[in-house]
Design an enzyme around this catalytic site. Structure first.
Site, PDB file in Angstrom:
ATOM      1  CB  SER A 179      -0.921   0.020   1.229  1.00 23.82           C
ATOM      2  OG  SER A 179      -0.168  -0.093   2.426  1.00 23.82           O
ATOM      3  CG  ASP A 195      -4.532   4.965   7.157  1.00 28.48           C
ATOM      4  OD1 ASP A 195      -3.363   4.838   7.571  1.00 28.48           O
ATOM      5  OD2 ASP A 195      -4.926   4.454   6.096  1.00 28.48           O
ATOM      6  CG  HIS A 203      -1.417   3.606   4.734  1.00 26.66           C
ATOM      7  ND1 HIS A 203      -2.572   2.979   5.184  1.00 26.66           N
ATOM      8  CD2 HIS A 203      -0.709   2.653   4.075  1.00 26.66           C
ATOM      9  CE1 HIS A 203      -2.569   1.713   4.809  1.00 26.66           C
ATOM     10  NE2 HIS A 203      -1.446   1.492   4.142  1.00 26.66           N
TER      11      HIS A 203
END
Length: 358
Positions: free
Chosen positions: A37, A328, A331
């Protein structure tokens, strides 16, 4: 990809600093990205997984506030590098085969990364992400399409002259070892590190075998400082989990040694280690010096556990994400990614440029 307004001053500072001498910026034919990610620009939008960021508030500082699938409020490190190098990158899973994406666009860069993926095949199995093995298969399909478009020799030149970025490993430890002890039942931390590095070494060798020559591999960040890890291991004091940070450091030391040794066996290659641990820990330990206020929770929701589907349009969002290191609970914000990118540009592109001048 377009830059957000807030990113312009920083970005043009980088351009000015590194473009004063054209020779200071290496010339690449494409940018090819693999991993998780941290570098997924939206591939997970097209696969059946809950690990998605194609909904608000993700992307609120991206162009027109669009949630593209990036796990941040804006850009990721590969976005900044692609802009600096004058390249574009598209998602590289089956969507890249869609007829509305031109061969010309594909030739300049592709991201094959998938949120939730890792070097351990079990990690992608648990998350429903695109495994590194599958990402390699998509790379081979991509190379075939490029060669069909421009010819064998030109296709080989594009792949050989491309900048390859590989970023992964965090999910393996968080999903498979620390929080869900699947692999901890069969490996010590040292043995699991070695297991992952063997997988990564095979992946880099295969990149070389298909024609890639300039490869950057990212190390682990300070995993023990992730807000979600603070919530799980230090919910009251919210202090970084030193054991997990120490594990990340020992893994990174092994990775650096492995990459240096591997390069010696791959003639004509340049395989570099990207240190993301040092710049990120500096942001965490010295937030005010770097323009940040909040280091222990994310901007989205409570900032303690929200990520992916839990960070959504119903979540409270902080008023100024640029003051937060994390968007978040896992991240980074665009502001943090930009500072990490600056560190990497200074450290890595110069090494690649020096290598070209020899």
């Amino acid at each position: 990809m377009e830059l957000t307004i807030r990113a312009f001053p920083f970005f043009f500072f980088i351009l000015f600093q590194y473009a004063e001498s054209q020779s200071s910026i290496p010339k690449f034919t494409a940018i090819l990205v693999f991993g998780d990610s941290t570098v997924d620009t939206g591939n997970n939008n097209y696969i059946p997984t809950i690990f998605r960021a194609n909904h608000p508030p993700y992307g609120l500082d991206y162009t027109n506030g669009i949630a593209t699938g990036r796990f941040s409020d804006g850009q990721l490190v590969p976005d900044v590098l692609a802009q600096l190098l004058g390249l574009k990158q598209k998602g590289g899973v089956p969507p890249y085969l869609r007829p509305n994406i031109s061969d010309a666009e594909l030739r300049s860069g592709v991201s094959f990364a998938s949120a939730g993926s890792g070097y351990d095949d079990l990690t992608a199995t648990l998350s429903g992400a695109i495994s590194m093995r599958k990402q390699m298969e998509y790379l081979k399909e991509y190379i075939g399409r490029v060669k069909k478009s421009v010819g064998e020799r030109e296709g080989e030149r594009i792949v050989k002259g491309g900048l390859v970025i590989v970023s992964g490993g965090s999910n393996d430890f968080v999903l498979n070892f620390y929080d869900v002890p699947t692999r901890r039942l069969e490996f010590s931390i040292g043995k699991y590190q070695d297991f992952l590095l063997e997988k990564l070494q095979s992946f880099v060798k295969e990149l070389y075998d298909v024609g890639c020559r300039k490869i950057i591999v990212s190390g682990l960040p300070p995993i023990g400082c992730l807000p979600i890890q603070l919530t799980a291991k230090s919910p009251v004091l919210r202090k970084c989990v030193e054991k997990e940070n120490s594990d990340a450091q020992s893994y990174n030391a092994k990775l650096q040694h492995m990459l240096a040794a591997l390069q010696e066996t791959l003639p004509g290659s340049k395989v570099l280690y990207a240190d993301t641990y040092t710049p990120l820990l500096d942001l965490i330990n010295n937030p005010q010096e770097n323009g940040f206020v909040e280091t222990k929770k994310g901007c989205c929701g409570s900032g303690l556990v929200e990520v992916g589907p839990l960070c959504n349009s119903n979540s409270h969002v902080c008023t100024n994400p640029s003051e937060y290191i994390y968007f978040d609970s896992i991240h980074l914000t665009e502001s943090a990614y930009l500072q990490v990118a600056e560190y990497l540009i200074k450290d890595l592109l110069r090494k690649l440029s020096d290598d070209e001048s020899r």
